[in-house]
Design a protein around this motif. Sequence first.
Motif, PDB file in Angstrom:
ATOM      1  N   ARG A   1       1.517  -0.996  -0.030  1.00 51.99           N
ATOM      2  CA  ARG A   1      -0.497   0.324   0.083  1.00 51.99           C
ATOM      3  C   ARG A   1       0.794   1.052   0.001  1.00 51.99           C
ATOM      4  NH1 ARG A   1      -1.814   4.381   3.023  1.00 51.99           N
ATOM      5  NH2 ARG A   1      -4.806   5.100   2.300  1.00 51.99           N
ATOM      6  N   LEU A   2       0.373   1.974  -1.270  1.00 50.99           N
ATOM      7  CA  LEU A   2       1.357   3.874  -1.308  1.00 50.99           C
ATOM      8  C   LEU A   2       0.138   4.249  -0.911  1.00 50.99           C
ATOM      9  CD1 LEU A   2       3.491   5.748  -2.519  1.00 50.99           C
ATOM     10  CD2 LEU A   2       2.222   4.688  -4.275  1.00 50.99           C
ATOM     11  N   ASP A   3       0.668   5.201   0.612  1.00 55.60           N
ATOM     12  CA  ASP A   3       0.046   6.250   0.797  1.00 55.60           C
ATOM     13  C   ASP A   3       0.609   7.358  -0.159  1.00 55.60           C
ATOM     14  OD1 ASP A   3      -0.347   9.132   2.678  1.00 55.60           O
ATOM     15  OD2 ASP A   3      -0.495   7.267   4.161  1.00 55.60           O
ATOM     16  N   LEU A   4      -0.839   7.875  -0.426  1.00 56.18           N
ATOM     17  CA  LEU A   4      -0.476   8.963  -1.277  1.00 56.18           C
ATOM     18  C   LEU A   4      -0.500   9.954  -1.282  1.00 56.18           C
ATOM     19  CD1 LEU A   4      -3.664   7.830  -4.312  1.00 56.18           C
ATOM     20  CD2 LEU A   4      -0.699   7.824  -4.224  1.00 56.18           C
ATOM     21  N   LYS A   5      -0.762  10.281   0.235  1.00 59.75           N
ATOM     22  CA  LYS A   5      -0.433  12.155   0.641  1.00 59.75           C
ATOM     23  C   LYS A   5       0.978  11.802   1.066  1.00 59.75           C
ATOM     24  CE  LYS A   5      -1.904  14.725   4.361  1.00 59.75           C
ATOM     25  NZ  LYS A   5      -3.199  14.932   5.487  1.00 59.75           N
ATOM     26  N   THR A   6       1.816  10.588   1.193  1.00 56.22           N
ATOM     27  CA  THR A   6       3.359  11.223   2.573  1.00 56.22           C
ATOM     28  C   THR A   6       3.545  10.150   0.923  1.00 56.22           C
ATOM     29  OG1 THR A   6       2.393   8.333   3.193  1.00 56.22           O
ATOM     30  CG2 THR A   6       1.772  10.883   4.422  1.00 56.22           C
ATOM     31  N   GLY A   7       3.587   9.580   0.103  1.00 57.97           N
ATOM     32  CA  GLY A   7       4.453   9.284  -0.476  1.00 57.97           C
ATOM     33  C   GLY A   7       5.223   7.385  -0.679  1.00 57.97           C
ATOM     34  N   ARG A   8       4.643   7.008   1.130  1.00 64.46           N
ATOM     35  CA  ARG A   8       5.764   5.944   1.708  1.00 64.46           C
ATOM     36  C   ARG A   8       4.972   4.710   1.351  1.00 64.46           C
ATOM     37  NH1 ARG A   8       9.338   7.308   5.097  1.00 64.46           N
ATOM     38  NH2 ARG A   8       9.404   9.722   5.899  1.00 64.46           N
ATOM     39  N   ILE A   9       5.373   3.968   1.351  1.00 65.42           N
ATOM     40  CA  ILE A   9       4.840   2.099   1.169  1.00 65.42           C
ATOM     41  C   ILE A   9       5.436   1.376   2.181  1.00 65.42           C
ATOM     42  CG2 ILE A   9       7.450   1.834   0.176  1.00 65.42           C
ATOM     43  CD1 ILE A   9       5.210   0.095  -2.560  1.00 65.42           C
ATOM     44  N   ARG A  10       4.504   0.682   1.955  1.00 63.69           N
ATOM     45  CA  ARG A  10       4.436  -0.929   2.839  1.00 63.69           C
ATOM     46  C   ARG A  10       3.565  -2.020   3.185  1.00 63.69           C
ATOM     47  NH1 ARG A  10      -0.163  -1.554   6.630  1.00 63.69           N
ATOM     48  NH2 ARG A  10      -1.675   0.182   5.736  1.00 63.69           N
ATOM     49  N   ARG A  11       3.832  -2.750   3.427  1.00 60.32           N
ATOM     50  CA  ARG A  11       3.505  -4.433   3.263  1.00 60.32           C
ATOM     51  C   ARG A  11       2.181  -4.829   3.584  1.00 60.32           C
ATOM     52  NH1 ARG A  11       4.512  -9.523   5.291  1.00 60.32           N
ATOM     53  NH2 ARG A  11       6.043  -8.379   6.689  1.00 60.32           N
ATOM     54  N   VAL A  12       1.137  -5.404   2.634  1.00 63.14           N
ATOM     55  CA  VAL A  12      -0.498  -5.207   3.973  1.00 63.14           C
ATOM     56  C   VAL A  12      -0.865  -6.643   3.540  1.00 63.14           C
ATOM     57  CG1 VAL A  12      -0.882  -2.905   3.777  1.00 63.14           C
ATOM     58  CG2 VAL A  12      -0.863  -4.061   1.436  1.00 63.14           C
ATOM     59  N   ALA A  13      -0.022  -7.439   2.945  1.00 64.09           N
ATOM     60  CA  ALA A  13      -0.352  -8.758   2.738  1.00 64.09           C
ATOM     61  C   ALA A  13       0.511  -9.718   1.847  1.00 64.09           C
ATOM     62  CB  ALA A  13      -1.634  -9.247   1.869  1.00 64.09           C
TER      63      ALA A  13
ATOM     64  N   THR B   1      -9.513  -5.515   4.995  1.00 62.31           N
ATOM     65  CA  THR B   1      -8.434  -4.933   5.516  1.00 62.31           C
ATOM     66  C   THR B   1      -9.311  -4.504   6.725  1.00 62.31           C
ATOM     67  OG1 THR B   1      -9.152  -2.363   3.752  1.00 62.31           O
ATOM     68  CG2 THR B   1      -8.023  -4.450   3.185  1.00 62.31           C
ATOM     69  N   THR B   2     -10.369  -4.322   7.362  1.00 63.44           N
ATOM     70  CA  THR B   2     -11.080  -3.720   8.555  1.00 63.44           C
ATOM     71  C   THR B   2     -11.152  -4.488   9.595  1.00 63.44           C
ATOM     72  OG1 THR B   2     -12.322  -1.953   6.647  1.00 63.44           O
ATOM     73  CG2 THR B   2     -12.784  -2.722   9.584  1.00 63.44           C
ATOM     74  N   ARG B   3     -11.020  -6.056   8.821  1.00 60.85           N
ATOM     75  CA  ARG B   3     -10.872  -7.409  10.009  1.00 60.85           C
ATOM     76  C   ARG B   3      -9.345  -7.971   9.718  1.00 60.85           C
ATOM     77  NH1 ARG B   3     -16.603  -9.645   8.491  1.00 60.85           N
ATOM     78  NH2 ARG B   3     -18.195  -7.871   9.064  1.00 60.85           N
ATOM     79  N   ASP B   4      -8.936  -7.734   8.919  1.00 57.51           N
ATOM     80  CA  ASP B   4      -7.869  -8.358   8.634  1.00 57.51           C
ATOM     81  C   ASP B   4      -7.344  -9.859   8.401  1.00 57.51           C
ATOM     82  OD1 ASP B   4      -5.037  -7.842   8.824  1.00 57.51           O
ATOM     83  OD2 ASP B   4      -4.304  -8.315  10.226  1.00 57.51           O
ATOM     84  N   ALA B   5      -8.306 -10.130   7.469  1.00 58.87           N
ATOM     85  CA  ALA B   5      -8.954 -11.232   7.412  1.00 58.87           C
ATOM     86  C   ALA B   5      -8.850 -12.037   5.993  1.00 58.87           C
ATOM     87  CB  ALA B   5      -9.762 -12.059   7.864  1.00 58.87           C
ATOM     88  N   ILE B   6      -8.255 -12.960   5.490  1.00 59.22           N
ATOM     89  CA  ILE B   6      -7.883 -13.506   4.296  1.00 59.22           C
ATOM     90  C   ILE B   6      -9.076 -14.752   4.005  1.00 59.22           C
ATOM     91  CG2 ILE B   6      -5.907 -14.224   4.730  1.00 59.22           C
ATOM     92  CD1 ILE B   6      -4.825 -13.543   2.183  1.00 59.22           C
ATOM     93  N   ARG B   7      -9.774 -14.639   3.151  1.00 54.57           N
ATOM     94  CA  ARG B   7      -9.765 -16.238   3.002  1.00 54.57           C
ATOM     95  C   ARG B   7      -9.798 -16.355   0.883  1.00 54.57           C
ATOM     96  NH1 ARG B   7     -15.492 -16.464   2.123  1.00 54.57           N
ATOM     97  NH2 ARG B   7     -16.601 -14.517   1.974  1.00 54.57           N
ATOM     98  N   THR B   8     -10.338 -17.188   0.693  1.00 53.09           N
ATOM     99  CA  THR B   8     -10.177 -17.642  -0.546  1.00 53.09           C
ATOM    100  C   THR B   8     -11.664 -17.575  -1.023  1.00 53.09           C
ATOM    101  OG1 THR B   8      -8.524 -19.202  -1.154  1.00 53.09           O
ATOM    102  CG2 THR B   8     -10.102 -19.685  -2.402  1.00 53.09           C
TER     103      THR B   8
END
Length: 402
Positions: free
Chosen positions: A273-285, A333-340
Amino acid sequence: MANWQRACWVLVMLVLTMGNLRVVQVETSGRASAQTRANPVDTVAQSPLSYRIDTLAGNGQPGDTPGAVKNAREIPVDLPFGVEQGPDNAIYITTVGSHRVLRYDLRSAKISSVAGNGRAGYAGDGGQATEAMLNEPYEVRFDSGGNMLIVEMQNHLIRRVAAESGVITTIAGDGVAGNRGDGGSARRARFRYPHSITLDDQDNIYVSDIANHRVRRIDARSGRITTVAGNGKPGMPREQGQATEQPLLSPQGIAIHGGGLWIASFRGHVVWRLDLKTGRIRRVAGTGVQGYSGDGGRPLEARFDGPRGILMSATGVLYVVEGENNIIRSIDTTRDAIRTIAGAGPQRHRYAGDGGAAVDAPLWQPHGICLLKNGTFVLSDTKNHRVRHLLPVVPVTPADPD
């Protein structure tokens, strides 16, 4: 509610109201299409849904698509990649094998070609899009004026088809692979195998420039192009680093939501995820390790294999198409959960499963997905040469006989 939406839900109810299954009737708003504008509330965020799968188009064979045909399931749809719902509610499909953009009419199930003449090449600017030569169109999107945008991977460019006239023009790239142009006109810039595009609410275009390991932005007003992520070197970015100073690795699917640009890395097996305001990037999945695991847990602890197209819903559910795992996963992304939610996994890919649970249906290197305005999904089952439909269902608790 439009007539085609009423017809759709009547059909669904007739087909799916059996045993202990029922369709979830979701909001059917008039808001615009999946990856370019705000979407209706998606049902995954509301309840633990399962999905039923069917085929909309394609007979499973490669080959060019003939003129307008009434039954879309009886003709070739050769390597479908991108899928998108247009402002006219039709489904638009890019076919890499036949170098066309097809239009699937939801009312009539009729399919027709709206861009490309079936021959690979780069020609036709200034004329009708149906007479132009395209070369591996990967994705299609629409701007706020209803103009169709097409990214062509092998032509290294982006083209626009005018909504009123049907005339096609190149708006970014000069047809030659390269890495140049930042700070200047997008028309004179060069890409190297651009894969995906998405638009923000101001019609600015974001492009995943896959072999240049960058994501670039085209300003809607000035036509100027800049890099927003990646320094041109392949690699994994430092957490919370300035995105333009960090390496990227094969960025493919991209989507905008909540002030961020979400980026899938095909070779890195992660989503950033790239924050379009700050320009910083982080891994989310994704852990960055190739594999298929993690369902039911945290997205950062899951393993992916070849994430390609992605879609973000208005409620913050990210849908990831994993081409090598042959599946579609949802990340809340709200509940921080993943599924197929669809696909039978990397070991099964031969076409089967229509009418049953989507998680039992094999897919073969799927690429694209879109969320329709009625809350159902369309996806490209690429190597099975078909376009398929996911319809949400939930279990119904039988009434107590007492």
